[in-house]
Design an enzyme around this catalytic site. Structure first.
Site, PDB file in Angstrom:
ATOM      1  CE  LYS A 151      -4.325   1.325   2.701  1.00  0.00           C
ATOM      2  NZ  LYS A 151      -5.009   1.623   3.907  1.00  0.00           N
ATOM      3  CB  THR A 190     -15.164   7.978  16.123  1.00  0.00           C
ATOM      4  OG1 THR A 190     -14.727   9.464  15.433  1.00  0.00           O
ATOM      5  CG2 THR A 190     -16.050   8.541  17.030  1.00  0.00           C
ATOM      6  CD  GLU A 199     -11.633  14.521   9.172  1.00  0.00           C
ATOM      7  OE1 GLU A 199     -10.990  14.947   9.872  1.00  0.00           O
ATOM      8  OE2 GLU A 199     -12.547  15.227   8.775  1.00  0.00           O
ATOM      9  CG  PHE A 200     -16.666  16.973  11.923  1.00  0.00           C
ATOM     10  CD1 PHE A 200     -17.917  16.348  12.848  1.00  0.00           C
ATOM     11  CD2 PHE A 200     -15.985  17.855  12.725  1.00  0.00           C
ATOM     12  CE1 PHE A 200     -17.792  16.260  14.188  1.00  0.00           C
ATOM     13  CE2 PHE A 200     -15.859  17.970  13.885  1.00  0.00           C
ATOM     14  CZ  PHE A 200     -17.017  17.441  14.882  1.00  0.00           C
ATOM     15  CG  PHE A 233     -28.705  14.321   6.906  1.00  0.00           C
ATOM     16  CD1 PHE A 233     -27.861  14.722   6.035  1.00  0.00           C
ATOM     17  CD2 PHE A 233     -27.769  12.659   7.035  1.00  0.00           C
ATOM     18  CE1 PHE A 233     -26.115  15.152   5.618  1.00  0.00           C
ATOM     19  CE2 PHE A 233     -26.575  12.723   6.543  1.00  0.00           C
ATOM     20  CZ  PHE A 233     -25.550  13.661   5.915  1.00  0.00           C
ATOM     21  CB  ALA A 288     -37.979   8.855   4.539  1.00  0.00           C
ATOM     22  N   GLY A 289     -35.343   6.647   3.302  1.00  0.00           N
ATOM     23  CA  GLY A 289     -35.039   5.563   2.642  1.00  0.00           C
ATOM     24  C   GLY A 289     -35.343   4.478   3.519  1.00  0.00           C
ATOM     25  CB  CYS A 321     -19.412   7.395  10.658  1.00  0.00           C
ATOM     26  SG  CYS A 321     -17.804   7.458  10.450  1.00  0.00           S
TER      27      CYS A 321
HETATM   28  C1  UDX Z   1     -21.364  10.688   8.156  1.00  0.00           C
HETATM   29  C2  UDX Z   1     -21.369  12.168   8.401  1.00  0.00           C
HETATM   30  O1  UDX Z   1     -21.809  12.728   7.477  1.00  0.00           O
HETATM   31  C3  UDX Z   1     -19.581  12.423   8.345  1.00  0.00           C
HETATM   32  O2  UDX Z   1     -19.879  13.863   8.853  1.00  0.00           O
HETATM   33  C4  UDX Z   1     -18.902  11.888   9.501  1.00  0.00           C
HETATM   34  O3  UDX Z   1     -17.903  11.637   9.566  1.00  0.00           O
HETATM   35  C5  UDX Z   1     -19.233  10.628   9.048  1.00  0.00           C
HETATM   36  O4  UDX Z   1     -21.142   9.828   9.218  1.00  0.00           O
HETATM   37  P1  UDX Z   1     -20.514   9.145   5.744  1.00  0.00           P
HETATM   38  O5  UDX Z   1     -21.433   7.621   6.240  1.00  0.00           O
HETATM   39  O6  UDX Z   1     -19.505   8.769   3.920  1.00  0.00           O
HETATM   40  O7  UDX Z   1     -20.674   9.856   6.878  1.00  0.00           O
HETATM   41  O8  UDX Z   1     -21.572   8.770   4.701  1.00  0.00           O
HETATM   42  P2  UDX Z   1     -23.058  10.419   4.996  1.00  0.00           P
HETATM   43  O9  UDX Z   1     -23.810  11.692   3.835  1.00  0.00           O
HETATM   44  O10 UDX Z   1     -23.369  11.062   5.993  1.00  0.00           O
HETATM   45  O11 UDX Z   1     -24.467   9.108   5.248  1.00  0.00           O
HETATM   46  C6  UDX Z   1     -24.872   8.382   5.444  1.00  0.00           C
HETATM   47  C7  UDX Z   1     -25.530   7.549   5.512  1.00  0.00           C
HETATM   48  O12 UDX Z   1     -27.153   8.050   5.663  1.00  0.00           O
HETATM   49  C8  UDX Z   1     -26.227   7.004   4.251  1.00  0.00           C
HETATM   50  O13 UDX Z   1     -26.736   5.565   3.882  1.00  0.00           O
HETATM   51  C9  UDX Z   1     -27.103   7.572   3.360  1.00  0.00           C
HETATM   52  O14 UDX Z   1     -27.678   7.005   1.961  1.00  0.00           O
HETATM   53  C10 UDX Z   1     -28.399   7.654   4.739  1.00  0.00           C
HETATM   54  N1  UDX Z   1     -29.355   9.042   3.985  1.00  0.00           N
HETATM   55  C11 UDX Z   1     -28.279  10.744   4.349  1.00  0.00           C
HETATM   56  C12 UDX Z   1     -30.380   8.820   4.751  1.00  0.00           C
HETATM   57  O15 UDX Z   1     -30.590   7.860   4.584  1.00  0.00           O
HETATM   58  N2  UDX Z   1     -31.452   9.973   4.678  1.00  0.00           N
HETATM   59  C13 UDX Z   1     -30.631  11.374   4.164  1.00  0.00           C
HETATM   60  O16 UDX Z   1     -31.352  12.261   4.059  1.00  0.00           O
HETATM   61  C14 UDX Z   1     -28.932  11.836   4.269  1.00  0.00           C
END
Ligand code: UDX
Length: 442
Positions: A36, A122, A152-153, A250, A253-254, A261
């Site tokens: 890597k 985390t 980290e966000f 955010f 729904a789904g 995370c």
């Molecule tokens: C997330 C956080 O956004 C980030 O700040 C943190 O550091 C790590 O976790 P990530 O897991 O990469 O990031 O993806 P994100 O875009 O936040 O989506 C997470 C999950 O939520 C996905 O499965 C997505 O499909 C779902 N989601 C997101 C929904 O079901 N509905 C929404 O409205 C938004």
């Protein structure tokens, strides 16, 4: 300019290293995997992230970004070592700190100058206190070492932008020395810095992630109720979004949240609360709604079809969200085995997740079921009896309602991401079931 080392070259570590170099620091990224490290030296990223390789090459060429397996050399004279290794979920929901602790011991073993250890991973509240003690107890040289929390966000798929243009930098320190040094390191980023104590910084990370997970589970809960009362969750979300106190993000729904995370951080905080004798009911509800939500689409389809035995099933989207090849906690991984068990003949499409999915399900037979991978949504839909949509990739959104009617044997679509307009599906004669919205029957 500071001399920085970064432990771990996953999403958090690698992106941190690259963005630190981009801001003028001299950075050495450490990973145990020789192969890597060799490819990263050539500017090839082990993860798929928009813009990452470009920045890697630019900073390697500028002589600011280095990769090594020799942690001793990397940590020895570093002003700060950033820890970005994984904290995966253990069986009982707690965070596995084994990798963070290994790095902490390696740091103690190596540093020959005063050094700030910055934990980006985390970790449960209080962990950084323990790490500081662990490092202090194992130091080989008589130097000053402190641990700071710097959560980290970044989200996958937009990791570089999220880091270079972060909404805020959270730093958690216990001394002016640590606070000043970390502030200095972040000054070139020119972003708002929130400086708090170490435990508050650790909590900010969990509270932020878990709030977003809660928001999603709340919308899914309301979506399920919408189905019962005849409301449409997308219209409901739209109506809610104009209220600035709620916000427009955010609210989709789904079939639940996945990824590396939210699932682990909701479990970890719930576990931590229990350790302190507190029932964190909001997270218990968030987690249980999400677990049930992941199977909603399969259950709807099962109810409608009675059996999948011998049916050609088009599966569109495998990754936990678009823009990443990551499958961790992806709803597809919960649904595909059930479909196979039921004898489904699956034709699956994902623009970049297929290779990773094959590690769980190689192409071929599974009992009565079968899985084949195809390179376009159209090829998956050709002659299919039913279509299940798990991820809202652009390539999948681009499939026109009329194509379901034209390509499928029977135009029956179950959409876990609500990507189509109900009226358009109705106009094209597609039977369309989604989440939290009335079904369209033809
Ligand atoms: C997330 C956080 O956004 C980030 O700040 C943190 O550091 C790590 O976790 P990530 O897991 O990469 O990031 O993806 P994100 O875009 O936040 O989506 C997470 C999950 O939520 C996905 O499965 C997505 O499909 C779902 N989601 C997101 C929904 O079901 N509905 C929404 O409205 C938004």
């Amino acid at each position: 300019m500071k001399n920085l080392a970064v432990a771990g070259t996953g999403y958090v570590g690698l992106v941190t290293g690259v963005c630190m170099a981009e801001n003028g620091h001299n950075v050495t990224c450490v990973d145990i995997d020789e192969q890597k490290v060799k490819t990263m030296r050539e500017g090839i990223s082990p993860i798929y992230e928009v813009g990452l390789e470009e920045l890697m090459r630019k900073n390697i060429d500028a002589g600011r970004l280095h990769f090594t397996t020799d942690y001793h050399a990397a940590y020895k004279n570093a002003d700060a070592v950033f820890i970005g290794v994984g904290t995966p979920e253990k069986e009982d929901g707690s965070a596995n700190l084994q990798y963070v602790e290994t790095v902490a011991k390696q740091i103690a073993d190596s540093i020959e100058n005063d050094c700030l250890v910055v934990v980006k991973s985390t970790v449960p509240i209080g962990t950084n206190d323990n790490l500081e003690e662990l490092i202090g107890d194992s130091l080989v040289h008589n130097v000053r070492v402190e641990v700071a929390s710097n959560p980290e966000f970044l989200a996958q798929g937009s990791a570089v932008r999220d880091t270079l243009e972060a909404a805020r930098i959270v730093i958690g320190t216990e001394s002016a020395w640590a606070e000043n040094l970390l502030t200095e390191i972040y000054t070139p980023f020119n972003l708002p810095i929130v400086s708090v104590n170490r435990r508050s910084a650790e909590m900010i990370k969990y509270a932020s992630n878990d709030f977003l997970a809660l928001k999603i589970s709340y919308m899914n809960d309301i979506a399920n109720l919408c189905e019962l009362v005849g409301a449409d969750i997308q219209d409901v979300a739209k109506g809610m979004s104009y209220d600035e106190r709620i916000g427009s993000k955010f609210l989709n729904a789904g079939i639940g949240y996945g990824g590396s995370c939210f699932p682990k951080d909701t479990s970890a905080l719930e576990f931590l609360a229990r350790q302190y004798g507190y029932d964190l009911r909001t997270m218990q509800a968030t987690i249980s709604i999400n677990n049930e939500q992941k199977l909603k689409l399969y259950e709807k389809a099962k109810q409608r079809l009675a059996s999948f035995d011998g049916l050609k099933v088009a599966v569109l989207g495998l990754t936990f969200k678009p823009g990443t090849d990551d499958l961790r906690e992806a709803p597809s991984l919960a649904n595909v085995p059930l479909l196979l068990e039921q004898g489904a003949d699956i034709y699956a499409y994902d623009p970049i997740g297929v290779e990773n999915f094959k590690q769980f399900y190689a192409e071929g037979r599974y009992g009565q079921g079968n899985i084949t991978y195809v390179d376009s949504p159209e090829n998956a839909l050709e002659g299919a009896a039913v279509c299940l949509i798990f991820t809202e990739w652009g390539e999948i959104r681009a499939v026109m309602p009329s194509q379901y009617k034209e390509l499928m044997e029977s135009p029956l679509v179950f959409d876990g991401r609500n990507i189509y307009d109900l009226q358009e599906m109705a106009d094209k004669g597609v039977e369309y079931h989604s989440i939290g919205r009335p079904s369209v029957k033809n």
